[in-house]
Design a protein around this motif. Structure first.
Motif, PDB file in Angstrom:
ATOM      1  N   TRP A 128       0.843  -1.198   0.000  1.00 20.69           N
ATOM      2  CA  TRP A 128       0.000   0.000   0.000  1.00 20.69           C
ATOM      3  C   TRP A 128       0.878   1.247   0.000  1.00 20.69           C
ATOM      4  CZ3 TRP A 128      -3.202  -1.902   4.754  1.00 20.69           C
ATOM      5  CH2 TRP A 128      -3.963  -3.028   4.391  1.00 20.69           C
ATOM      6  N   TYR A 129       1.920   1.212   0.823  1.00 24.94           N
ATOM      7  CA  TYR A 129       2.836   2.348   0.928  1.00 24.94           C
ATOM      8  C   TYR A 129       3.538   2.604  -0.410  1.00 24.94           C
ATOM      9  CZ  TYR A 129       7.048   4.915   2.349  1.00 24.94           C
ATOM     10  OH  TYR A 129       8.081   5.824   2.451  1.00 24.94           O
ATOM     11  N   ARG A 183      -4.996   3.824   4.535  1.00 23.60           N
ATOM     12  CA  ARG A 183      -5.128   2.426   4.963  1.00 23.60           C
ATOM     13  C   ARG A 183      -3.823   1.961   5.621  1.00 23.60           C
ATOM     14  NH1 ARG A 183      -9.304  -1.527   5.048  1.00 23.60           N
ATOM     15  NH2 ARG A 183     -10.127  -0.462   3.250  1.00 23.60           N
ATOM     16  N   ALA A 184      -2.689   2.304   5.007  1.00 22.42           N
ATOM     17  CA  ALA A 184      -1.387   1.912   5.565  1.00 22.42           C
ATOM     18  C   ALA A 184      -1.152   2.584   6.921  1.00 22.42           C
ATOM     19  CB  ALA A 184      -0.262   2.275   4.587  1.00 22.42           C
ATOM     20  N   THR A 185      -1.560   3.828   7.053  1.00 21.37           N
ATOM     21  CA  THR A 185      -1.389   4.548   8.319  1.00 21.37           C
ATOM     22  C   THR A 185      -2.256   3.948   9.414  1.00 21.37           C
ATOM     23  OG1 THR A 185      -0.825   6.577   7.138  1.00 21.37           O
ATOM     24  CG2 THR A 185      -1.486   6.820   9.422  1.00 21.37           C
ATOM     25  N   GLU A 186      -3.452   3.503   9.055  1.00 23.77           N
ATOM     26  CA  GLU A 186      -4.313   2.831  10.038  1.00 23.77           C
ATOM     27  C   GLU A 186      -3.641   1.565  10.557  1.00 23.77           C
ATOM     28  OE1 GLU A 186      -8.097   2.080   8.207  1.00 23.77           O
ATOM     29  OE2 GLU A 186      -8.484   4.222   7.896  1.00 23.77           O
ATOM     30  N   ARG A 208       3.214   8.046   7.491  1.00 19.53           N
ATOM     31  CA  ARG A 208       2.438   9.241   7.850  1.00 19.53           C
ATOM     32  C   ARG A 208       2.889  10.450   7.028  1.00 19.53           C
ATOM     33  NH1 ARG A 208      -1.204   9.967  11.388  1.00 19.53           N
ATOM     34  NH2 ARG A 208      -0.667   8.040  12.459  1.00 19.53           N
ATOM     35  N   GLU A 209       4.200  10.573   6.800  1.00 17.98           N
ATOM     36  CA  GLU A 209       4.698  11.685   5.981  1.00 17.98           C
ATOM     37  C   GLU A 209       4.172  11.572   4.546  1.00 17.98           C
ATOM     38  OE1 GLU A 209       8.801  12.519   3.923  1.00 17.98           O
ATOM     39  OE2 GLU A 209       8.939  12.985   6.068  1.00 17.98           O
ATOM     40  N   ALA A 210       4.200  10.375   3.999  1.00 21.41           N
ATOM     41  CA  ALA A 210       3.677  10.171   2.645  1.00 21.41           C
ATOM     42  C   ALA A 210       2.188  10.506   2.595  1.00 21.41           C
ATOM     43  CB  ALA A 210       3.922   8.730   2.194  1.00 21.41           C
ATOM     44  N   LEU A 211       1.444  10.111   3.617  1.00 20.85           N
ATOM     45  CA  LEU A 211       0.019  10.438   3.681  1.00 20.85           C
ATOM     46  C   LEU A 211      -0.172  11.949   3.732  1.00 20.85           C
ATOM     47  CD1 LEU A 211      -2.991   9.804   3.934  1.00 20.85           C
ATOM     48  CD2 LEU A 211      -2.617   9.454   6.398  1.00 20.85           C
TER      49      LEU A 211
END
Length: 144
Positions: free
Chosen positions: A27-28, A49-52, A61-64
């Motif tokens: 996902w990342y 989804r990956a952060t969850e 989180r930075e990518a999000l």
């Protein structure tokens, strides 16, 4: 590579009840690829989804936050950049992201501190300096 998502609408959770294929790393990496190729809204879906799944991962989180910024979800991006800064106050890119996001929200006074800190940490970074200069100039131009 094809990622089907609900498009720009985040109000349709019933469209895709199953998790995307793969695991957090997939996902990342797919989210980063979507971000790199100009699809920040689609990237938000995978990276959220990956952060969850990995809420303490700074890189996810930075990518999000970057994807949210690109998708013009400035409040959400500011929250994620702020969370990174709270856990690592020396993270210059997150400070820059927070300051830039606050600027986009029109909160130029609040943007000054994180931008100034980012510039102090990386005085050679022209993007950081330009963002700080812009925030200061905007505030100066708004004085009565």
């Amino acid at each position: 590579m094809s990622v089907q998502g609900p498009g720009r609408s985040e109000d349709s959770p019933g469209e895709h009840p199953a998790a995307p294929e793969g695991g957090v790393y997939e996902w990342y990496t797919r989210g980063l690829e979507l971000l790199r190729t100009g699809s920040p809204a689609a990237a938000v879906q995978l990276l959220a989804r990956a952060t969850e799944a990995e809420p303490d991962s700074r890189s996810i989180r930075e990518a999000l936050a970057r994807a949210q910024f690109g998708a013009r979800l400035f409040h959400e991006a500011a929250g994620n950049f702020r969370r990174i800064v709270e856990s690592d106050p020396a993270e210059d890119y997150a400070l820059f992201g927070l300051g830039l996001t606050l600027s986009r929200l029109g909160e130029f006074e609040a943007a000054l501190e994180p931008l100034a800190l980012a510039v102090a940490m990386r005085p050679d970074n022209k993007d950081y300096a330009n963002a700080l200069r812009h925030a200061r100039a905007t505030l100066e131009s708004r004085k009565p």
